[in-house]
Enzyme design. Structure first.
Site, PDB file in Angstrom:
ATOM      1  N   ALA A   8     101.213  74.976 104.694  1.00 60.33           N
ATOM      2  CA  ALA A   8     102.269  76.000 104.759  1.00 60.33           C
ATOM      3  C   ALA A   8     101.717  77.323 105.261  1.00 60.33           C
ATOM      4  O   ALA A   8     102.051  78.388 104.754  1.00 60.33           O
ATOM      5  CB  ALA A   8     102.930  76.157 103.404  1.00 60.33           C
ATOM      6  N   ARG A  31      99.063  74.662 100.039  1.00 62.81           N
ATOM      7  CA  ARG A  31      97.813  74.625  99.283  1.00 62.81           C
ATOM      8  C   ARG A  31      97.833  75.685  98.180  1.00 62.81           C
ATOM      9  O   ARG A  31      97.259  75.497  97.119  1.00 62.81           O
ATOM     10  CB  ARG A  31      96.667  74.880 100.266  1.00 62.81           C
ATOM     11  CG  ARG A  31      95.290  74.866  99.670  1.00 62.81           C
ATOM     12  CD  ARG A  31      94.270  74.883 100.799  1.00 62.81           C
ATOM     13  NE  ARG A  31      92.946  75.108 100.292  1.00 62.81           N
ATOM     14  CZ  ARG A  31      92.391  76.300 100.167  1.00 62.81           C
ATOM     15  NH1 ARG A  31      93.052  77.374 100.538  1.00 62.81           N
ATOM     16  NH2 ARG A  31      91.170  76.418  99.676  1.00 62.81           N
ATOM     17  N   THR A 131     103.619  77.922 121.465  1.00 63.88           N
ATOM     18  CA  THR A 131     104.489  78.045 120.287  1.00 63.88           C
ATOM     19  C   THR A 131     103.980  79.108 119.324  1.00 63.88           C
ATOM     20  O   THR A 131     103.273  78.773 118.359  1.00 63.88           O
ATOM     21  CB  THR A 131     104.516  76.697 119.524  1.00 63.88           C
ATOM     22  OG1 THR A 131     103.157  76.310 119.239  1.00 63.88           O
ATOM     23  CG2 THR A 131     105.203  75.604 120.299  1.00 63.88           C
ATOM     24  N   ALA A 133     104.361  80.868 116.120  1.00 60.21           N
ATOM     25  CA  ALA A 133     105.142  80.427 114.954  1.00 60.21           C
ATOM     26  C   ALA A 133     106.311  81.367 114.665  1.00 60.21           C
ATOM     27  O   ALA A 133     107.419  80.907 114.364  1.00 60.21           O
ATOM     28  CB  ALA A 133     104.212  80.338 113.742  1.00 60.21           C
ATOM     29  N   LYS A 184      92.384  75.668 124.947  1.00 60.97           N
ATOM     30  CA  LYS A 184      93.024  76.958 125.290  1.00 60.97           C
ATOM     31  C   LYS A 184      92.664  78.036 124.266  1.00 60.97           C
ATOM     32  O   LYS A 184      92.651  79.224 124.589  1.00 60.97           O
ATOM     33  CB  LYS A 184      94.531  76.794 125.471  1.00 60.97           C
ATOM     34  CG  LYS A 184      95.353  76.499 124.217  1.00 60.97           C
ATOM     35  CD  LYS A 184      95.774  77.711 123.425  1.00 60.97           C
ATOM     36  CE  LYS A 184      96.317  77.315 122.064  1.00 60.97           C
ATOM     37  NZ  LYS A 184      96.667  78.449 121.197  1.00 60.97           N
ATOM     38  N   THR A 241      98.805  81.962 125.349  1.00 57.42           N
ATOM     39  CA  THR A 241      97.796  82.469 124.409  1.00 57.42           C
ATOM     40  C   THR A 241      96.868  83.474 125.080  1.00 57.42           C
ATOM     41  O   THR A 241      96.277  84.317 124.400  1.00 57.42           O
ATOM     42  CB  THR A 241      97.008  81.281 123.798  1.00 57.42           C
ATOM     43  OG1 THR A 241      97.922  80.227 123.510  1.00 57.42           O
ATOM     44  CG2 THR A 241      96.325  81.670 122.517  1.00 57.42           C
ATOM     45  N   ARG A 248      96.061  85.051 117.645  1.00 57.11           N
ATOM     46  CA  ARG A 248      94.885  85.418 116.834  1.00 57.11           C
ATOM     47  C   ARG A 248      93.604  85.241 117.639  1.00 57.11           C
ATOM     48  O   ARG A 248      92.656  85.994 117.499  1.00 57.11           O
ATOM     49  CB  ARG A 248      94.818  84.587 115.536  1.00 57.11           C
ATOM     50  CG  ARG A 248      95.839  84.895 114.475  1.00 57.11           C
ATOM     51  CD  ARG A 248      97.132  84.141 114.589  1.00 57.11           C
ATOM     52  NE  ARG A 248      97.072  82.728 114.824  1.00 57.11           N
ATOM     53  CZ  ARG A 248      97.221  81.806 113.854  1.00 57.11           C
ATOM     54  NH1 ARG A 248      97.438  82.164 112.620  1.00 57.11           N
ATOM     55  NH2 ARG A 248      97.194  80.516 114.142  1.00 57.11           N
ATOM     56  N   ASN A 249      93.584  84.213 118.520  1.00 60.77           N
ATOM     57  CA  ASN A 249      92.384  83.985 119.333  1.00 60.77           C
ATOM     58  C   ASN A 249      92.197  85.094 120.364  1.00 60.77           C
ATOM     59  O   ASN A 249      91.095  85.614 120.545  1.00 60.77           O
ATOM     60  CB  ASN A 249      92.478  82.607 120.003  1.00 60.77           C
ATOM     61  CG  ASN A 249      92.347  81.490 118.990  1.00 60.77           C
ATOM     62  OD1 ASN A 249      91.261  81.249 118.466  1.00 60.77           O
ATOM     63  ND2 ASN A 249      93.453  80.821 118.684  1.00 60.77           N
ATOM     64  N   VAL A 272      93.846  81.716 110.565  1.00 56.57           N
ATOM     65  CA  VAL A 272      92.819  81.075 111.379  1.00 56.57           C
ATOM     66  C   VAL A 272      92.824  81.572 112.828  1.00 56.57           C
ATOM     67  O   VAL A 272      93.870  81.870 113.383  1.00 56.57           O
ATOM     68  CB  VAL A 272      92.973  79.533 111.432  1.00 56.57           C
ATOM     69  CG1 VAL A 272      92.519  78.900 110.154  1.00 56.57           C
ATOM     70  CG2 VAL A 272      94.379  79.101 111.788  1.00 56.57           C
TER      71      VAL A 272
HETATM   72  N1  LIG Z   1     100.412  80.161 114.022  1.00 56.23           N
HETATM   73  C1  LIG Z   1     100.837  79.664 115.156  1.00 56.23           C
HETATM   74  O1  LIG Z   1     101.592  80.319 115.895  1.00 56.23           O
HETATM   75  C2  LIG Z   1     100.426  78.283 115.566  1.00 56.23           C
HETATM   76  C3  LIG Z   1     101.159  77.644 116.566  1.00 56.23           C
HETATM   77  C4  LIG Z   1     100.774  76.369 116.966  1.00 56.23           C
HETATM   78  C5  LIG Z   1      99.703  75.752 116.377  1.00 56.23           C
HETATM   79  N2  LIG Z   1      99.009  76.399 115.399  1.00 56.23           N
HETATM   80  C6  LIG Z   1      97.903  75.661 114.803  1.00 56.23           C
HETATM   81  O2  LIG Z   1      98.299  75.248 113.497  1.00 56.23           O
HETATM   82  C7  LIG Z   1      97.146  75.127 112.664  1.00 56.23           C
HETATM   83  C8  LIG Z   1      97.402  75.889 111.373  1.00 56.23           C
HETATM   84  O3  LIG Z   1      97.490  77.250 111.702  1.00 56.23           O
HETATM   85  P1  LIG Z   1      98.498  78.265 110.997  1.00 56.23           P
HETATM   86  O4  LIG Z   1      98.754  79.336 111.979  1.00 56.23           O
HETATM   87  O5  LIG Z   1      99.664  77.547 110.425  1.00 56.23           O
HETATM   88  O6  LIG Z   1      97.595  78.791 109.798  1.00 56.23           O
HETATM   89  P2  LIG Z   1      97.589  80.272 109.179  1.00 56.23           P
HETATM   90  O7  LIG Z   1      96.510  81.054 109.817  1.00 56.23           O
HETATM   91  O8  LIG Z   1      98.960  80.848 109.187  1.00 56.23           O
HETATM   92  O9  LIG Z   1      97.225  79.981 107.665  1.00 56.23           O
HETATM   93  C9  LIG Z   1      95.970  79.466 107.262  1.00 56.23           C
HETATM   94  C10 LIG Z   1      96.189  78.067 106.723  1.00 56.23           C
HETATM   95  O10 LIG Z   1      94.921  77.525 106.364  1.00 56.23           O
HETATM   96  C11 LIG Z   1      95.046  76.880 105.113  1.00 56.23           C
HETATM   97  N3  LIG Z   1      93.734  76.811 104.486  1.00 56.23           N
HETATM   98  C12 LIG Z   1      92.868  77.836 104.224  1.00 56.23           C
HETATM   99  N4  LIG Z   1      91.771  77.350 103.619  1.00 56.23           N
HETATM  100  C13 LIG Z   1      91.933  76.011 103.520  1.00 56.23           C
HETATM  101  C14 LIG Z   1      91.156  74.957 102.991  1.00 56.23           C
HETATM  102  N5  LIG Z   1      89.958  75.176 102.451  1.00 56.23           N
HETATM  103  N6  LIG Z   1      91.643  73.703 103.052  1.00 56.23           N
HETATM  104  C15 LIG Z   1      92.860  73.448 103.610  1.00 56.23           C
HETATM  105  N7  LIG Z   1      93.647  74.407 104.122  1.00 56.23           N
HETATM  106  C16 LIG Z   1      93.193  75.664 104.081  1.00 56.23           C
HETATM  107  C17 LIG Z   1      96.020  77.761 104.359  1.00 56.23           C
HETATM  108  O11 LIG Z   1      96.566  77.064 103.258  1.00 56.23           O
HETATM  109  C18 LIG Z   1      97.051  78.027 105.453  1.00 56.23           C
HETATM  110  O12 LIG Z   1      97.955  76.943 105.537  1.00 56.23           O
HETATM  111  C19 LIG Z   1      95.981  75.670 113.487  1.00 56.23           C
HETATM  112  O13 LIG Z   1      95.275  74.607 114.036  1.00 56.23           O
HETATM  113  C20 LIG Z   1      96.648  76.477 114.598  1.00 56.23           C
HETATM  114  O14 LIG Z   1      95.869  76.499 115.784  1.00 56.23           O
HETATM  115  C21 LIG Z   1      99.349  77.623 114.985  1.00 56.23           C
HETATM  116  O1  LIG Z   2      97.573  82.719 117.376  1.00 55.47           O
HETATM  117  P1  LIG Z   2      96.818  81.611 118.069  1.00 55.47           P
HETATM  118  O2  LIG Z   2      95.807  82.117 119.032  1.00 55.47           O
HETATM  119  O3  LIG Z   2      96.285  80.619 117.064  1.00 55.47           O
HETATM  120  O4  LIG Z   2      97.889  80.813 118.946  1.00 55.47           O
HETATM  121  C1  LIG Z   2      99.027  80.274 118.347  1.00 55.47           C
HETATM  122  C2  LIG Z   2      99.563  79.084 119.124  1.00 55.47           C
HETATM  123  O5  LIG Z   2      98.577  78.096 119.267  1.00 55.47           O
HETATM  124  C3  LIG Z   2     100.146  79.462 120.460  1.00 55.47           C
HETATM  125  O6  LIG Z   2     100.682  78.319 121.076  1.00 55.47           O
END
Ligand SMILES: NC(=O)c1ccc[n+]([C@@H]2O[C@H](COP(=O)([O-])OP(=O)(O)OC[C@H]3O[C@@H](n4cnc5c(N)ncnc54)[C@H](O)[C@@H]3O)[C@@H](O)[C@H]2O)c1
Ligand SMILES: O=P(O)(O)OC[C@H](O)CO
Length: 325
Positions: A8, A31, A131, A133, A184, A241, A248-249, A272
Site C-alpha cells: 500500500a 505492511r 504511470t 501514482a 528507465k 520519468t 523520485r528517480n 522508494v
Molecule cells: N509511485 C509511483 O508512481 C509508481 C508508479 C509505477 C510503479 N511504481 C513502482 O511500484 C513499486 C512500489 O513503489 P511505491 O511508489 O508504491 O512505493 P512508495 O515509495 O510509495 O512506498 C514505499 C513502499 O515500500 C514498502 N516497504 C518499505 N519497507 C519495506 C520492507 N522492508 N518490506 C516490504 N515492503 C516495504 C512500504 O510498505 C510501501 O508500500 C516500485 O517498484 C515502484 O517503482 C511506482
Molecule cells: O517516481 P518514480 O521515479 O519511481 O517513477 C514512478 C513511475 O515508475 C513512473 O511511471
C-alpha cells in the site's frame, strides 16, 4: 475476478483505486498498520498518497491470510522486498500481476524470475508503463502494458482493470515489459543529474535517446522484443520519468547533479527510488551479457560518490562512433 493488492505504497494504493468497483471491492494489504487503519477509517493513504480520496470499495488489511480468497493479486512491494513479501503470502497458486520496477540485488533477477522461484505454480503477469501514482489515483487518463504469456488470463486481467481513464494494452512479452520499467529508473537518475547540473535540454534529449539505445541493447540481449521496449513500458515510461520532478528517480538525480551525496539524498526516506538499487545490479548484468551501458555506469559512479564533473567528462570523451544501437 476478485482482486487483492499486496503493498500500500503510492502505486499499490493507486492500483487498488483503479480496480475498485462498487460491485467488485478490492482488498489492499498494507505492511504498516497505520496505513491500513487510515484507509479503512478515512479512505485516504496520508503516508504514501496524501490528499487523494479513495473509493469506499477499497478496504485495507495488515493480515496476509485474507488474501487467499482473491482470484488474482497485484503485487506492488518494492523490487528489493518482493522475495520476502511473496514468501510470506499464503497464496502461491493465484495469478500474480507484478507491478514493481527493478532488478533484485545479489543475483540480478528480474521480478518474474523472483516470483517464479518463490511461487512456481502461480501464473505470472507484469503491469508496467508511464504511470505517476497520484495522476492514476485521481482518474487522469493513463495507458499501460499488461504482459502475460497466457492469452486467456491476459484478456481477463485487461478487461477487469480497464476503464475509460485506464487503458491496458496486452502483450505476451513479460521480460520486455519488466526490463523497460527497471532500466528507465536508472536512466531517469541520469536525466535528473543533467537537470541538477544545469546541462540544458539538448543534453537531456540526448540522454533519453542514448539511454533508450542502452535499454534496447540490454533488453534484446535478455530476450525482450524491441517492439515492447519502444512501447508504453519502455520508451513511454522513459520519457515520462526523465521529464518530471514528480519522479523520485529523476529528483534523486537532480540532487546528485547539484553535488549532494546519495547517502544524504536517500537516508531517512520512506518512499522508494528504485533506480538507486537497480543501477549496480544492472551494471553487473550488462557486463555478464556483454552489453555496453555507459550511462548506467556513470549513474553507478555518481551513486558511489564520484563527482559530477569527472563522470560527465568521461562520458563525453568516449570515442566517437556511428549512431545505431
Ligand atoms: N509511485 C509511483 O508512481 C509508481 C508508479 C509505477 C510503479 N511504481 C513502482 O511500484 C513499486 C512500489 O513503489 P511505491 O511508489 O508504491 O512505493 P512508495 O515509495 O510509495 O512506498 C514505499 C513502499 O515500500 C514498502 N516497504 C518499505 N519497507 C519495506 C520492507 N522492508 N518490506 C516490504 N515492503 C516495504 C512500504 O510498505 C510501501 O508500500 C516500485 O517498484 C515502484 O517503482 C511506482
Ligand atoms: O517516481 P518514480 O521515479 O519511481 O517513477 C514512478 C513511475 O515508475 C513512473 O511511471
Amino acid at each position: 475476478m476478485k482482486l487483492g493488492v499486496i503493498g500500500a505504497g503510492a502505486w499499490g494504493t493507486a492500483l487498488a483505486q483503479v480496480a475498485a468497483r462498487d460491485d467488485d471491492p478490492v482488498l489492499l494489504w498494507a505492511r504498516e498498520q497505520e496505513v491500513a487503519d487510515a484507509i479503512n477509517r478515512q479512505h485516504q493513504n496520508p503516508i504514501f498518497l496524501p490528499g487523494i480520496p479513495l473509493s469506499n470499495a477499497v478496504s485495507a488489511t495488515s493480515s496476509m491470510e485474507v488474501l487467499g480468497s482473491c482470484d488474482a493479486l497485484l503485487v506492488v512491494a518494492p523490487a528489493q522486498h518482493l522475495r520476502h513479501v511473496l514468501s510470506n503470502a499464503p497464496v502461491c497458486e493465484i495469478p500474480l500481476v507484478l507491478c514493481a520496477k527493478g532488478i533484485e540485488a545479489g543475483g540480478g533477477r528480474l521480478m518474474s524470475e523472483v516470483a517464479r522461484e518463490v511461487c512456481p505454480d502461480a501464473p505470472i503477469a507484469v503491469l508496467s508503463g508511464p504511470t505517476f501514482a497520484h495522476e492514476v489515483a485521481k482518474g487522469l487518463p493513463t495507458a499501460v502494458t499488461l504482459a502475460c504469456e497466457d492469452q486467456g488470463l491476459r484478456d481477463r486481467l485487461v478487461m477487469r482493470l480497464a476503464s475509460p481513464a485506464f487503458r491496458p494494452y496486452g502483450s505476451a512479452d513479460v521480460i520486455g515489459a519488466e526490463i523497460g520499467g527497471a532500466v528507465k529508473n536508472v536512466l531517469a537518475i541520469a536525466c535528473g543529474v543533467v537537470d541538477g547540473a544545469g546541462f540544458g535540454q539538448n543534453a537531456r534529449a540526448a540522454m533519453i535517446a542514448r539511454g533508450f539505445a542502452e535499454m534496447t541493447r540490454f533488453g534484446v540481449a535478455r530476450g525482450a522484443s524491441p517492439e515492447t521496449l519502444a512501447g508504453l513500458s519502455g520508451l513511454g515510461d522513459l520519457v515520462l520519468t526523465c521529464s518530471s520532478t514528480s519522479s523520485r528517480n529523476f529528483s534523486l538525480g537532480v540532487g546528485l547533479g547539484q553535488g549532494k551525496s546519495a547517502r544524504e539524498l536517500l537516508e531517512d526516506r520512506r518512499t522508494v527510488a528504485e533506480g538507486a538499487a537497480t543501477a549496480p545490479v544492472l551494471r553487473e548484468a550488462a557486463l555478464e551479457a556483454g552489453v555496453d551501458m555507459p550511462i548506467t555506469r556513470a549513474v553507478c559512479a555518481l551513486l558511489e560518490g564520484a563527482g559530477v564533473e569527472p563522470v560527465v567528462d568521461a562520458l563525453l570523451n568516449r570515442p566517437l562512433r556511428d549512431e545505431g544501437l
